[in-house]
Design a protein around this motif. Sequence first.
Motif, PDB file in Angstrom:
ATOM      1  N   SER A  18       0.639  -1.548  -0.220  1.00  0.00           N
ATOM      2  CA  SER A  18      -0.164  -0.281   0.017  1.00  0.00           C
ATOM      3  C   SER A  18       0.491   1.182   0.328  1.00  0.00           C
ATOM      4  N   ALA A  19       1.913   0.681   0.945  1.00  0.00           N
ATOM      5  CA  ALA A  19       2.994   2.490   0.600  1.00  0.00           C
ATOM      6  C   ALA A  19       3.430   2.508  -0.853  1.00  0.00           C
ATOM      7  N   ALA A  20       3.467   1.526  -1.752  1.00  0.00           N
ATOM      8  CA  ALA A  20       4.302   1.655  -3.041  1.00  0.00           C
ATOM      9  C   ALA A  20       3.295   2.560  -3.681  1.00  0.00           C
ATOM     10  N   THR A  21       1.598   1.821  -3.757  1.00  0.00           N
ATOM     11  CA  THR A  21       1.440   1.895  -4.117  1.00  0.00           C
ATOM     12  C   THR A  21       0.644   3.964  -4.004  1.00  0.00           C
ATOM     13  N   ALA A  72       1.531   9.428  -5.584  1.00  0.00           N
ATOM     14  CA  ALA A  72       2.019  11.209  -5.238  1.00  0.00           C
ATOM     15  C   ALA A  72       3.206  11.952  -6.225  1.00  0.00           C
ATOM     16  N   LEU A  73       3.899  10.652  -6.681  1.00  0.00           N
ATOM     17  CA  LEU A  73       4.276  10.842  -7.992  1.00  0.00           C
ATOM     18  C   LEU A  73       4.295  11.803  -9.572  1.00  0.00           C
ATOM     19  N   GLN A  74       2.750  10.635  -9.413  1.00  0.00           N
ATOM     20  CA  GLN A  74       2.414  10.760 -11.031  1.00  0.00           C
ATOM     21  C   GLN A  74       1.482  12.383 -10.524  1.00  0.00           C
ATOM     22  N   GLU A 100       4.825  22.844  -6.265  1.00  0.00           N
ATOM     23  CA  GLU A 100       6.124  22.231  -6.240  1.00  0.00           C
ATOM     24  C   GLU A 100       6.968  21.151  -6.941  1.00  0.00           C
ATOM     25  N   PRO A 101       6.087  21.320  -8.469  1.00  0.00           N
ATOM     26  CA  PRO A 101       6.839  19.999  -9.151  1.00  0.00           C
ATOM     27  C   PRO A 101       8.024  19.596  -8.597  1.00  0.00           C
ATOM     28  N   GLU A 102       8.963  19.983  -8.939  1.00  0.00           N
ATOM     29  CA  GLU A 102      10.732  19.503  -9.154  1.00  0.00           C
ATOM     30  C   GLU A 102      10.450  18.531  -7.353  1.00  0.00           C
ATOM     31  N   HIS A 103      10.230  19.927  -6.327  1.00  0.00           N
ATOM     32  CA  HIS A 103      10.722  19.010  -5.330  1.00  0.00           C
ATOM     33  C   HIS A 103       9.857  18.072  -4.983  1.00  0.00           C
ATOM     34  N   ARG A 104       8.135  17.663  -5.353  1.00  0.00           N
ATOM     35  CA  ARG A 104       7.167  16.985  -5.358  1.00  0.00           C
ATOM     36  C   ARG A 104       7.601  15.881  -5.963  1.00  0.00           C
ATOM     37  N   ALA A 105       8.062  15.464  -6.878  1.00  0.00           N
ATOM     38  CA  ALA A 105       9.066  14.559  -7.147  1.00  0.00           C
ATOM     39  C   ALA A 105      10.178  14.009  -7.024  1.00  0.00           C
ATOM     40  N   ALA A 106      11.241  14.678  -6.952  1.00  0.00           N
ATOM     41  CA  ALA A 106      12.079  14.323  -6.412  1.00  0.00           C
ATOM     42  C   ALA A 106      11.782  13.444  -5.055  1.00  0.00           C
ATOM     43  N   ALA A 107      10.531  13.793  -3.989  1.00  0.00           N
ATOM     44  CA  ALA A 107      10.528  13.483  -2.975  1.00  0.00           C
ATOM     45  C   ALA A 107       9.890  12.305  -3.344  1.00  0.00           C
ATOM     46  N   GLY A 108       9.107  12.461  -4.552  1.00  0.00           N
ATOM     47  CA  GLY A 108       8.301  10.729  -4.410  1.00  0.00           C
ATOM     48  C   GLY A 108       9.533   9.583  -4.643  1.00  0.00           C
ATOM     49  N   MET A 109      10.109  10.009  -5.527  1.00  0.00           N
ATOM     50  CA  MET A 109      11.409   8.769  -6.110  1.00  0.00           C
ATOM     51  C   MET A 109      11.797   8.502  -5.036  1.00  0.00           C
ATOM     52  N   LEU A 110      12.585   9.227  -4.064  1.00  0.00           N
ATOM     53  CA  LEU A 110      12.661   8.911  -2.368  1.00  0.00           C
ATOM     54  C   LEU A 110      11.825   8.126  -1.918  1.00  0.00           C
ATOM     55  N   SER A 111      11.308   8.556  -2.567  1.00  0.00           N
ATOM     56  CA  SER A 111       9.735   7.244  -1.277  1.00  0.00           C
ATOM     57  C   SER A 111      10.095   5.836  -1.900  1.00  0.00           C
ATOM     58  N   LEU A 112       9.487   5.856  -3.265  1.00  0.00           N
ATOM     59  CA  LEU A 112      10.127   4.949  -4.059  1.00  0.00           C
ATOM     60  C   LEU A 112      11.320   4.286  -3.431  1.00  0.00           C
ATOM     61  N   GLY A 113      12.439   4.316  -3.697  1.00  0.00           N
ATOM     62  CA  GLY A 113      13.984   4.259  -2.615  1.00  0.00           C
ATOM     63  C   GLY A 113      13.419   4.177  -1.558  1.00  0.00           C
TER      64      GLY A 113
END
Length: 266
Positions: A120-123, A128-130, A137-150
């Motif tokens: 569920s966390a990955a979903t 959120a990344l999408q 803040e699209p750039e900040h939000r995208a980078a944070a989403g990639m961090l979460s998935l990693g």
Amino acid sequence: MLRFDAAANRAREQLELAATQLAVGNPAWQTAFAGAVQAANSCTDEASRDDAAIRIHQFAHHLDLNGGDSETALARLNEALLLIERQRQRGDDTTRNNDHRWSALTARCRVHQVRGDLDSAATDAAAALQLAPETCEPEHRAAAGMLSLGAIEMLRGNFADSVQHYRRAVDASRAVPSLLPESVLGLAQAQARLGQLDEASLSLDRFEALLANAGENIDLRAKLLQLRSFIANAQQRRVGSRPAPAAASSQTARDRLIASMVRLIR
């Protein structure tokens, strides 16, 4: 775009004050939070009431989670997401509403991790990344989403996928320098767990340089030393597991003995 009444605006201001006070350990945050709840209860229309409730749920879930009540925290965020969707159906399809949704998804992702529900966390992290390009803040939000998935893939033991997400986070963090140290450290951790020890050491060198430029941070310094130790131990185990050179054949040994005798005679 929806417009909210004065009570909803007052609730927002009181929550912002409470968050600032709570961050520095000022107990007055409780008074500000109570004021926000009181303001929310006095909203005169449904859209304003829902806006205030969304903000209160997102603030209060932190209190629940820190108090060990992940179930209530999860219920609050589920309710917040329902209210956010209701606002969208009212016509509030704005970056502000998308920001609310991104924040709630990211928060729920963390709650799922605490509860051990990594699927569920990955979903939620992927959703959120999408959504990130449509936020304030699209750039900040995208980078944070990639961090979460990693981080999630590393917890799941999918180290190759984790490396890929952290690589993307490192690239995205070039536009968001505040997230770059965490991205590089995550990459080093994933590489080490994958067995890419040389690559992990290089990433860790880069992280150490970033840490020096950012100023001393005890927690990050401890993670640096811990990962250095992990890599060193893994390298030692790797060297120890290598097969010893094959023993020379008896014929080769005799040849070497004869050659040495000839040199002595000469």
